[in-house]
Design an enzyme around this catalytic site. Sequence first.
Site, mmCIF file in Angstrom:
data_model
loop_
_atom_site.group_PDB
_atom_site.id
_atom_site.type_symbol
_atom_site.label_atom_id
_atom_site.label_comp_id
_atom_site.label_asym_id
_atom_site.label_seq_id
_atom_site.Cartn_x
_atom_site.Cartn_y
_atom_site.Cartn_z
ATOM 1 N N ASP A 21 27.879 88.780 -7.598
ATOM 2 C CA ASP A 21 26.470 88.696 -7.993
ATOM 3 C C ASP A 21 25.992 87.247 -8.044
ATOM 4 O O ASP A 21 24.786 86.981 -8.017
ATOM 5 C CB ASP A 21 26.273 89.295 -9.400
ATOM 6 N N VAL A 22 26.954 86.330 -8.207
ATOM 7 C CA VAL A 22 26.619 84.919 -8.396
ATOM 8 C C VAL A 22 27.423 84.071 -7.409
ATOM 9 O O VAL A 22 28.622 84.308 -7.223
ATOM 10 C CB VAL A 22 26.965 84.463 -9.847
#
Lengths: 302, 302
Positions: A21-22
């Site tokens: 996600d990051v």
Amino acid sequence: MAPRFLSGDSAAIEEFLSRFDVFLFDCDGVLWSGDHLFEKVPETIQMLRSKGKQLVFVTNNSTKSRADYKKKFDKLGIPAEVNEVFGSSYSAAVYINRILKLPAPKNKVFVLGESGIEQELEAEGVPYIGGTDPAFRRDIEPEDFTNIANGSLLDPDVGIVLSGLDFHSNYLKTAIAFQYLQHGAKYLATNIDSTLPMSHTLFPGAGSSGAGLAKAIGREPLSLGKPSQAMMDAVEGKFQFDRSRTCMIGDRLNTDIQFGIDGKLGGTLAVLTGVSKKEDFLAEGAPTVPTAYVNALGDLMG
Amino acid sequence: MAPRFLSGDSAAIEEFLSRFDVFLFDCDGVLWSGDHLFEKVPETIQMLRSKGKQLVFVTNNSTKSRADYKKKFDKLGIPAEVNEVFGSSYSAAVYINRILKLPAPKNKVFVLGESGIEQELEAEGVPYIGGTDPAFRRDIEPEDFTNIANGSLLDPDVGIVLSGLDFHSNYLKTAIAFQYLQHGAKYLATNIDSTLPMSHTLFPGAGSSGAGLAKAIGREPLSLGKPSQAMMDAVEGKFQFDRSRTCMIGDRLNTDIQFGIDGKLGGTLAVLTGVSKKEDFLAEGAPTVPTAYVNALGDLMG
């Protein structure tokens, strides 16, 4: 485990990106080299944003503030926000203000470095002296020795010495900082990179311009730059991400990739447009091995 | 073997002195502290001369030439000749000219340091640049990075970088020296003392003002100062003494006394008027133990 080579393999890229996600990005050697933007970088950044990924640009360069960095992104046409930039100067300011939290007024910082550090300390409301102040950018004079020794040249509120890349390093500042350390000040560095790649050769880095102080006091500072986990803690303090769903992307094995591995991130991605070569991590017994690698960041476009 | 305590024991002093023809003296902490002359020092020096002993004053201070040192001896009333002084700058100049012997014109030295080094290089006929030249005592400018990288700011004849205590150290000189080392120049230092005792506190020493370069290149210079045996070899090259009939006198165990022990001298004498305390060498398992010790040099007068 052998790192997965992703360039040209759309299915593998899709699967790899879906695990995170990051994305934490190193900048120089990944997005650009000096003022040269690598191919398809803005498109790749945009693609990741369109998939809802959170992006953080993590750099050890302490001479630039986040605002300075934003200007560089704008100039090269890379879409980015100031809040997505996490430099070692900002890292140090966050560490001092939110983690170290020395009680005022004894939280004043003596700065060995450039304006990037000053701007980030100001942004975090941390008092400081030194830095770009012309009063310290001069030769040491005979009376300075006496005045440093008897304390009249020292500020009694200084509780921290912060050392970064300083193009104006000199004996006077080193002697003053050394005296603060002898009196018990905390010893921090934005980063301790020994060299600074520029103009196709190497120049002294932050670890070099600050080495005189480390040698005099006989110990190393706590570094707030990669690969120090103090920087990862500071990044996490701000962005609150899930480490298992976070990937570090960088060109240097011993700083960027090691930073991600030590931080127990879900993955690391090496790009071959910078310092490290694939032979460095494909060799038997290589000390630092990424999860995957691409020839260039733009290869993630498939 | 436990060191013999000589103070107040005339017979032991007589016997100790009879074992040596040559005495190597450290200066600061033995003869004087700053501008304070210790008691009975001129008399002791005179007494040793009257017994026909050869005296050599061995100092790591690279900012002073032998001629500068002679002035200090004169001022304090200690009888001494320029030829009896052996400083680390002179040591480096002798090493470069008589031992290293790089073929001209590639024997030019880039100096990081003060005039003491320049004077001694001149005395030995060694060409040099840098040092006190105002052209290098300035801030680095953007165009300097390009000109250092493309070589136009470099002298092709420089084959040696010599680093000493430099009160005018800066980023420009470090960057230039770093480039010479990257191109294969020999890397020497007058000495690598981390600190400089002054005004009852510690200031950065030669090892500190030169540490930025060592950090950037990732290795230490060959030191021509105590306790490096390169300095002992240089002293011996000049004075041709019998090591078994030579005694080193000093106040620092880890530099002076170790220098004598490593040099396989006939003996070492510690004086307690400087840095090291008797507990440091009387303790069980002390790493560096002198042959004998006195409270002060003047105690040798009996």
